[in-house]
Enzyme design. Sequence first.
Site, PDB file in Angstrom:
ATOM      1  CD  GLU A   1       9.994 -32.943   1.705  1.00  0.00           C
ATOM      2  OE1 GLU A   1      10.246 -34.097   1.320  1.00  0.00           O
ATOM      3  OE2 GLU A   1      10.855 -32.019   1.735  1.00  0.00           O
TER       4      GLU A   1
ATOM      5  CG  PHE B   1      17.038 -45.226   5.389  1.00  0.00           C
ATOM      6  CD1 PHE B   1      18.139 -44.387   5.291  1.00  0.00           C
ATOM      7  CD2 PHE B   1      16.102 -45.217   4.357  1.00  0.00           C
ATOM      8  CE1 PHE B   1      18.304 -43.546   4.204  1.00  0.00           C
ATOM      9  CE2 PHE B   1      16.270 -44.386   3.255  1.00  0.00           C
ATOM     10  CZ  PHE B   1      17.375 -43.544   3.179  1.00  0.00           C
ATOM     11  CD  GLN B   2      14.351 -41.270   3.715  1.00  0.00           C
ATOM     12  OE1 GLN B   2      13.319 -41.826   3.321  1.00  0.00           O
ATOM     13  NE2 GLN B   2      14.949 -40.321   3.012  1.00  0.00           N
TER      14      GLN B   2
ATOM     15  CE  LYS C   1       6.707 -49.035   1.695  1.00  0.00           C
ATOM     16  NZ  LYS C   1       7.905 -48.863   0.849  1.00  0.00           N
TER      17      LYS C   1
ATOM     18  CG  MET D   1      12.089  -5.558  10.288  1.00  0.00           C
ATOM     19  SD  MET D   1      11.421  -3.876  10.302  1.00  0.00           S
ATOM     20  CE  MET D   1       9.841  -4.131   9.506  1.00  0.00           C
TER      21      MET D   1
END
Length: 553
Positions: free
Chosen positions: A49, A111-112, A161, A468
């Site tokens: 993602e 969940f999630q 959802k 760096m």
Amino acid sequence: MKFSGAEILVKSLMEEGVDTIFGYPGGAVLEIYDALYHSSIKHYLVRHEQGAIHAADGYARATGKPGVCLATSGPGATNLVTGIATAYMDSVPIVAFTGQVACDLIGRDSFQEADITGITLPITKHNFLVKDVRDLARTIKEAFHIATTGRPGPVLIDIPKDVSIKKTKFKYPETVELRGYRPTLYGNPNQIRQAAQLIMDAKRPLIYAGGGVVISGAHKELLELAELTGCPVTTTLMGIGSFPENHPLSLGMLGMHGTKYANYAVCECDLLISVGARFDDRVTGRLDEFAPHAKIIHIDVDPAEIGKNVRVDVPIVGDVKNVLAEINKQLEPQKRPQWEEQIRHWKETYPLTYSKEGCLKPQYVVEQIYEVTKGDAIITTEVGQNQMFAAQFYTYTEPRTFITSGGLGTMGYGLPAAIGAKVGRPEKVVIDIAGDGSIQMNIQELATAVHNEIPVIVAILNNNFLGMVRQWQEIFYEGRYSYTEISGPDFVKLAEAYGALGLRVTEAKDVKPALEQAIAANKPVLMDFVVEREENAFPMVPPGGTLNRMLGG
């Protein structure tokens, strides 16, 4: 006729002219992906993602249009956070959609589930949690309006959802009315007159151009101002490309790794005209000694930036394109021979340079990328020495051709951003100038490029160090290289494993032919340039130092 929330989302995107989305599916967005299956919108399946939002970011910066990405709930949404912060710091218009658990499950540690609106509140221009499908179309209209107007930035829409499943009638709003949100687009006429008078009276004026010039499309107005008044121009990292660097009035970049002549000009100017810049610490060094002899004009669309870091004599709030156009109307052609001669002396005395002796130099690789592309390319970068070399040794003449993470300094940005830029500007050669450390943070997106036949080129400046950080350890920590030496994979074999072309270059004579081969291949290419291991990015203003006391170069 009624449509589901998922169908309304897709229809709304089409109303906004969106034809490209970067995303990754999951349980909470299955309805949305089903609706996308039947649409004309092109979806690019990334491999992480974070790659989706960086690709949307690169797309937005290259095209000027808002980037769009989509992720599922919980970890899918939280994987967007670094990319959202990247876009927020650099004022990039993005609309990010995330799935969420059903409304009756919110707040139950389902969940999630993640409170993504709460998590991203400090790093979005605005965000929404849509709990009623009847609000969805209006919310999307507002999100695109907020993301793209005033000072642009990322906006997130979180969609439970059940909202994506429920149905309602679809009517997309024609206009947006948001109480309290009225960006100022035109500068105050009195302040514009004051600014014009200061410019006419100044003996040693200097223009300091930032990313706001690129965002507003004000590069022509900036060029007119400079040529009309004979005023030299220095740019920030984000402002690169806003003024042609092959122009006699160009001083290149200023600040920590800016040119010596740009930094000296800041220290000696009597008027500093800041256009779409925010006086960040990498530009100013010690604030009490920044532009010590100068009056300051600050032009910015965001009133919160004016006076935030430095005192300002003439503040002008407005879109910089509009403000510069009005200022230019009030100016007369001018010449400042003594100032011009001083600038010419600094340029001749302190050019950007590096030692040609020893192993293959990273600066030389960047110079050859410019020679092969003739400047007609989009360059993205990762973060670190590779970023500074790309800023210093490639000559940029057009806006939206240098794409980098400036404010946040996000390693792993360059490859997915290159993919987004190439999708948005397919006619351009797109090259990610990378380090062997940062490229591995999102190397999985090479699969996205291969699968979708997106011919991006990654030029790795491979020194087997986190370059760096190692440089700082060499200069400020007595050479104690604490956990900065790295061993990467065989990048040629890795490229081949992904189905891309892998090339390795170890000698200067082979750089140009390899680059020509990569461009001609018209497929994803991973190039491993084995460069001088302990080369440093100079000049450099030490942290807490002043612009007139630079190391090296």
